[in-house]
Scaffold this active site. Sequence first.
Site, PDB file in Angstrom:
ATOM      1  N   TYR A  21       0.837  -1.205   0.000  1.00 17.59           N
ATOM      2  CA  TYR A  21       0.000   0.000   0.000  1.00 17.59           C
ATOM      3  C   TYR A  21       0.864   1.244   0.000  1.00 17.59           C
ATOM      4  CZ  TYR A  21       0.612   0.929   5.039  1.00 17.59           C
ATOM      5  OH  TYR A  21       1.122   1.236   6.260  1.00 17.59           O
ATOM      6  N   LYS A  65       6.456  -1.570   1.986  1.00 18.48           N
ATOM      7  CA  LYS A  65       5.202  -1.092   2.586  1.00 18.48           C
ATOM      8  C   LYS A  65       4.103  -2.112   2.293  1.00 18.48           C
ATOM      9  CE  LYS A  65       2.797   3.328   3.311  1.00 18.48           C
ATOM     10  NZ  LYS A  65       2.861   3.390   4.767  1.00 18.48           N
ATOM     11  N   GLU A  89      11.096   1.960  15.067  1.00 19.94           N
ATOM     12  CA  GLU A  89      10.211   3.039  14.603  1.00 19.94           C
ATOM     13  C   GLU A  89       8.886   2.913  15.331  1.00 19.94           C
ATOM     14  OE1 GLU A  89       9.102   2.618  10.443  1.00 19.94           O
ATOM     15  OE2 GLU A  89       9.094   0.438  10.615  1.00 19.94           O
ATOM     16  N   LEU A 116      10.354   1.181   7.824  1.00 19.26           N
ATOM     17  CA  LEU A 116       9.848   1.732   6.566  1.00 19.26           C
ATOM     18  C   LEU A 116      10.608   3.032   6.297  1.00 19.26           C
ATOM     19  CD1 LEU A 116       7.665   1.481   4.327  1.00 19.26           C
ATOM     20  CD2 LEU A 116       6.402   3.204   5.605  1.00 19.26           C
TER      21      LEU A 116
HETATM   22  N1  PLP Z   1       6.883   3.647   9.694  1.00 17.09           N
HETATM   23  C1  PLP Z   1       5.750   2.923   9.526  1.00 17.09           C
HETATM   24  C2  PLP Z   1       5.711   1.525  10.037  1.00 17.09           C
HETATM   25  C3  PLP Z   1       4.657   3.486   8.856  1.00 17.09           C
HETATM   26  O1  PLP Z   1       3.544   2.750   8.673  1.00 17.09           O
HETATM   27  C4  PLP Z   1       4.731   4.817   8.402  1.00 17.09           C
HETATM   28  C5  PLP Z   1       3.603   5.441   7.695  1.00 17.09           C
HETATM   29  O2  PLP Z   1       2.626   4.825   7.383  1.00 17.09           O
HETATM   30  C6  PLP Z   1       5.913   5.536   8.618  1.00 17.09           C
HETATM   31  C7  PLP Z   1       6.973   4.921   9.262  1.00 17.09           C
HETATM   32  C8  PLP Z   1       6.054   6.953   8.137  1.00 17.09           C
HETATM   33  O3  PLP Z   1       6.223   6.973   6.745  1.00 17.09           O
HETATM   34  P1  PLP Z   1       5.744   8.229   5.881  1.00 17.09           P
HETATM   35  O4  PLP Z   1       6.498   9.401   6.418  1.00 17.09           O
HETATM   36  O5  PLP Z   1       6.147   7.890   4.494  1.00 17.09           O
HETATM   37  O6  PLP Z   1       4.276   8.354   6.073  1.00 17.09           O
END
Ligand code: PLP
Length: 287
Positions: free
Chosen positions: A33, A149, A182, A207
């Site tokens: 996604y 993702k 994270e 991610l």
């Molecule tokens: N880490 C995880 C596990 C996430 O699901 C997300 C966002 O959905 C992020 C970090 C932050 O990523 P982004 O800044 O691209 O939204």
Amino acid sequence: MARIAYVNGRYRPITDEAIGIEDRGFQFGDGLYEVWSVRRGRFLDHEEHSARLERSLRELQIDLPVSLPALDVILREVVRRNRFTDGLVYLQVTRGVSRRDHPFPVTPVRPTLVVTARGLDFTTIDRRAAAGIAILTLPDERWKRCDIKSVNLLPNVLAKQKARDAGAFEAWLVDEDGCVTEGSSTTAWILTKEGTLVTRATDNRILWGVTRKAVRALAEQEGLRIEQRGFTVEEALEAREAFVTSASSFVMPVTSIDGRTVANGAPGSVAMRLRELYIAAADGAAR
Ligand code: PLP
């Protein structure tokens, strides 16, 4: 009016039952996604999110069933049909519908493509940022390809729920070495007593946040020193500031971790400054 979704070539009410029972996304979590924020009708960090989408597709060997320019049209059309200017757009691509069997389908099937969107009042998020959020730390129980993702979010869902049950807003996940990887849906950061911003390097355990990248560039412009490494919960509790970043929350100050206040328990000034800069840059440059 029911919200409108794009599903495999058609725009239809989100309440429609439009996905096959044997869709591999449903059967195996065999899909990925992406999420974009939309402000004032414009997509934030559009290219970066599209680039990450392409990478996730490549890593999972799934072909996007439409071209990227066609996808762009679909994303904007879903926003238009849902009649909002501020909100979130979600895209899911799965390996498609095929008789249930673990290996990829022998006869290739068309991947499933779904795009949904919903309006969001960003002032709610602003108010949350002004108050700061509480974090609960938990063991990171996820797989070792968190850089993809994928729609397999069960450990994230369980962690987020545990956090909410404990009165916290977000969970920070901690690896075997005691380092924060994270958040369950955010990137984790601290500002050390010495004034260094610390966030984990982009490896397979996190991610690669698009907002992380944008905020990092802004912090560099501000002359802040940045270290990309893991940090422990203890280090976070001794930090001058802590915060998280994501497409939907931008920069969100953390004011407590496991019930203990971070610094004086108020949102940090550097986090708030980075939030302001991110919003200003996004509103100025988004397309
Ligand atoms: N880490 C995880 C596990 C996430 O699901 C997300 C966002 O959905 C992020 C970090 C932050 O990523 P982004 O800044 O691209 O939204």
